[in-house]
Enzyme design. Structure first.
Site, PDB file in Angstrom:
ATOM      1  CG  HIS A 446      -1.767  -1.209   1.374  1.00  0.00           C
ATOM      2  ND1 HIS A 446      -1.767  -1.996   2.517  1.00  0.00           N
ATOM      3  CD2 HIS A 446      -2.617  -1.808   0.509  1.00  0.00           C
ATOM      4  CE1 HIS A 446      -2.598  -3.001   2.357  1.00  0.00           C
ATOM      5  NE2 HIS A 446      -3.128  -2.924   1.147  1.00  0.00           N
ATOM      6  CD  GLU A 484      -4.859  -4.197  -1.948  1.00  0.00           C
ATOM      7  OE1 GLU A 484      -5.866  -3.613  -1.519  1.00  0.00           O
ATOM      8  OE2 GLU A 484      -3.736  -4.046  -1.452  1.00  0.00           O
TER       9      GLU A 484
END
Length: 529
Positions: A446, A484
Site C-alpha cells: 500500500h 489493489e
C-alpha cells in the site's frame, strides 16, 4: 566521452574516465570512507556493429540473422555487441590495508561496480532482426532481445578458475549449460561465451558484492565501523549498537567512534558482505491459513533499501517506520556536496559536517502520519484522519502485524511517503484470490505520498519500481507483486501500468471496489533510473 561519476548504493562514488581502448574506474572515497575499496581498475571494451552470434528469443532456439561483424571502439551500448575484460587493477597499499581474504571477491566487486555503471548507460534499441521476419515489419513490431554485455576471457579473466567462480556467484552466465566433451579444459573453451544481462543484474542483491578492506594497525584510515551489521561479543571498554540504523539520536562521546563507513544495509564492522540468504521454508498457520514462517523485518528506523537515482540526482531509500518521539536519524547516503577528501587524523568526519540528513528538525514518524493522514487528498483514500492518537494506534498495529511492516520512503533522507509491504497469502487480499493467483512468497504494498514537493508522475514511477525491486531482492522466491488500488484511483493505476503492472480483474472488498494489479518477475527488466 567525458568523465562521469558513478554513485554506488552504499554511498561510495567512482569516477569513470575514458582511456585508450576502454575506461578507468577510480574511487573518490579512499580518505572519506574508513576502508574504501577498490582504489581503481581499467577495462578494455569494444563493440560489434553487427553481431554474428545467435540469440534466443522468447524461449525459442537461437535464430539471429548472421552477418559479418565490424569491431569498433565503444561509444554507446549495443544490445548484444559489447564485450569487455579487466586489463589492470590498482590495489591499495599493503601498508594501509590488509589484503582481501578472497581475491576473487575483490574482482567480483569490481565486476559488479562495472556492470552497475554499464547498465546505467542509455539503453540500446531492444528490437532485433530474426530469420523469417517480414522486411516490411515496422520497428515496434519486431521481436525484442535482452540487453547483454559479453565477458571476454582475456586480461584478468584469463585465470582458469576465475570465470567458473564468477558464474557460480550468479554475476555472469552462459547459455551453454552443458558439461562439455573436454576432459581437461586447460584453455577454458567452455567459458568463452559468458555474458551479463541487464535483467539478471538487477535481480542481484548488491550486498552480496559490496564490502570493504580492513585497515592495518598503523593505517591512517580508521577501521572501526560505528554501526556493525553482524553480532559480536560485548566489550567492557566500548559499546557498539548491534543494528546499522538506530532509532533517535546516538549518544556522542568517547564510547562512540567518530568514523565514516558505508551506511544503511551495507554497514559492516567485519568488512564482509552483509547479504544473508533466505531461511529454509517452515510452515505455520494464521487464521486457518497455512503459510511459511516469515523472517522478521528490519528494526524500527532501519534503512533496508537505498539507491541513487540519476534522473533526479538524489538517493531514494526506504526504512522501517518508528514509534520514537524523535525523528530517526538518517543512516544512508545522501547526494550532498560534502568534500570528497578529508585529511586522515584530522578528527573531521562526514558525520560531523552539517548536512540536511544530519539535522534533527524533522518531525517523528507519528507526527508525519498525523499530518499526512489529515490531508483531504490522502483521507479520501485511506480514511485515517483524526487526532494524533489515531495515527499512533495505526502505526503500533502495523509494527505488531506478522505479515506486513510499515515503511517510510525518503529522498536524500527527507521523508516523503508511507508504505506497507505485506505477504499476500496472509493478507486480506489473499482471501479473495484462488491458490493459482499467488504463491507462498508473493508480496504486495500500500502507498501514499504525503509531501507535496515529491509528487508527480516521474517520482511516482521511481518509487513504485524501487518497491518492486526490493521485493525481488528480499527473497528470490517472490514471483509476483500485487497491488489493489481503488478502482476510481485511475491516476495511480496508470502509474502502475507505466512500470509494468497489468490489471487482471476487479475485486469487491467490503470497503472498496479494487483493481487487482500484478507484475511478474519474468516480465520485469530493471528499476526506473
Amino acid at each position: 566521452m567525458a568523465p562521469s561519476t558513478v554513485h554506488l548504493p552504499n554511498g561510495q562514488t567512482l569516477t569513470v574516465s575514458p582511456v585508450f581502448g576502454g575506461f578507468q574506474f577510480k574511487s573518490n572515497d579512499l580518505n572519506v570512507h574508513n576502508s574504501a575499496f577498490p582504489p581503481g581498475w581499467t577495462i578494455f571494451i569494444e563493440s560489434k556493429d553487427d553481431v554474428d552470434d545467435d540469440v534466443a528469443v522468447d524461449g525459442h532456439d537461437s535464430h539471429h540473422v548472421k552477418e559479418k561483424s565490424h569491431v569498433r571502439r565503444f561509444r554507446n551500448p549495443t544490445l548484444h555487441g559489447d564485450n569487455f575484460f579487466f586489463s589492470s587493477i590498482s590495489s591499495p597499499s599493503n601498508i594501509d590495508f590488509k589484503p582481501a581474504t578472497s581475491p576473487t571477491r575483490q574482482i567480483a566487486m569490481m565486476l559488479w561496480a562495472t556492470l552497475w555503471w554499464y547498465f546505467h548507460q542509455p539503453k540500446p534499441n531492444p528490437h532485433i532482426t530474426t530469420k523469417g521476419l517480414n522486411e516490411h515489419t515496422p520497428e515496434d513490431g519486431k521481436p525484442k532481445g535482452d540487453w547483454r554485455i559479453g565477458i571476454k576471457r582475456d586480461g584478468i579473466f584469463k585465470g582458469r578458475h576465475l570465470l567458473p567462480k564468477l558464474e557460480r556467484m550468479g554475476i555472469i552466465t552462459s547459455e551453454e549449460s552443458c558439461v562439455g566433451e573436454s576432459i581437461d579444459d586447460k584453455h577454458g573453451e567452455g567459458w568463452t561465451r559468458m555474458f551479463a544481462s541487464e535483467r539478471g543484474f538487477w535481480f542481484i542483491d548488491p550486498r552480496i558484492f559490496l564490502f570493504t578492506l580492513s585497515p592495518t594497525t598503523h593505517s591512517p584510515f580508521p577501521g572501526t565501523s560505528p554501526y556493525p551489521s553482524r553480532p559480536s561479543s560485548p566489550n567492557r571498554d566500548t559499546f557498539q549498537p548491534s543494528r546499522p540504523d538506530s532509532v533517535g539520536e546516538i549518544p556522542q562521546g568517547p564510547m562512540t567512534p567518530q568514523t565514516q563507513s558505508p551506511s544503511g544495509p551495507f554497514a559492516s564492522g567485519s568488512h564482509l558482505p552483509t547479504y544473508y540468504p533466505p531461511p529454509p521454508t517452515l510452515f505455520t498457520f494464521t487464521n486457518n491459513i497455512r503459510h511459511p514462517i516469515r523472517q522478521k523485518p528490519p528494526a524500527q528506523g532501519e534503512t533496508f533499501y537505498t539507491r541513487y537515482v540519476p534522473s533526479v540526482g538524489q538517493f531514494l531509500s526506504f526504512r522501517v517506520a518508528s514509534l520514537s518521539p524523535k525523528a530517526p536519524l538518517h543512516r544512508g547516503p545522501v547526494s550532498d556536496s560534502t568534500p570528497s577528501f578529508l585529511p586522515p587524523g584530522s578528527g573531521v568526519t562526514q558525520d560531523s559536517l552539517p548536512s540536511i540528513a544530519s539535522m534533527t528538525i524533522n518531525p517523528s514518524d507519528t507526527d508525519l502520519l498525523h499530518v499526512w493522514m489529515n490531508d483531504p487528498r490522502v483521507d479520501a483514500l485511506f480514511a485515517m484522519a483524526g487526532p494524533r492518537q489515531v495515527q499512533e494506534k495505526m502505526l503500533r498495529d502495523a509494527l505488531n502485524d506478522k505479515h506486513s511492516f510499515p515503511v517510510i520512503g525518503c529522498w536524500d533522507g527527507k521523508p516523503f511517503g508511507f508504505f506497507e509491504i505485506y505477504w499476500v497469502k496472509e493478507d486480506r487480499l489473499g482471501r479473495y484470490l484462488s491458490s493459482h493467483d499467488y504463491g507462498n512468497w508473493d508480496r504486495g504494498f500500500h502507498a501514499l505520498v504525503g509531501e507535496q514537493e515529491f509528487r508527480g508522475p516521474h517520482r511516482v514511477k521511481l518509487w513504485i519500481s524501487a518497491l518492486v525491486h526490493y521485493c525481488w531482492l528480499a527473497d528470490s522466491r517472490t514471483e509476483r507483486v500485487l497491488v489493489e488500488p481503488r478502482i476510481d484511483h485511475l491516476k495511480f493505476i496508470n502509474y502502475l501500468q507505466d512500470v509494468g503492472f497489468y490489471k487482471e480483474r476487479e475485486i469487491a472488498f467490503p470497503h472498496k471496489q479494487a483493481a487487482l494489479m500484478k507484475i511478474r518477475r519474468e516480465g520485469w527488466e530493471a528499476p526506473a533510473l
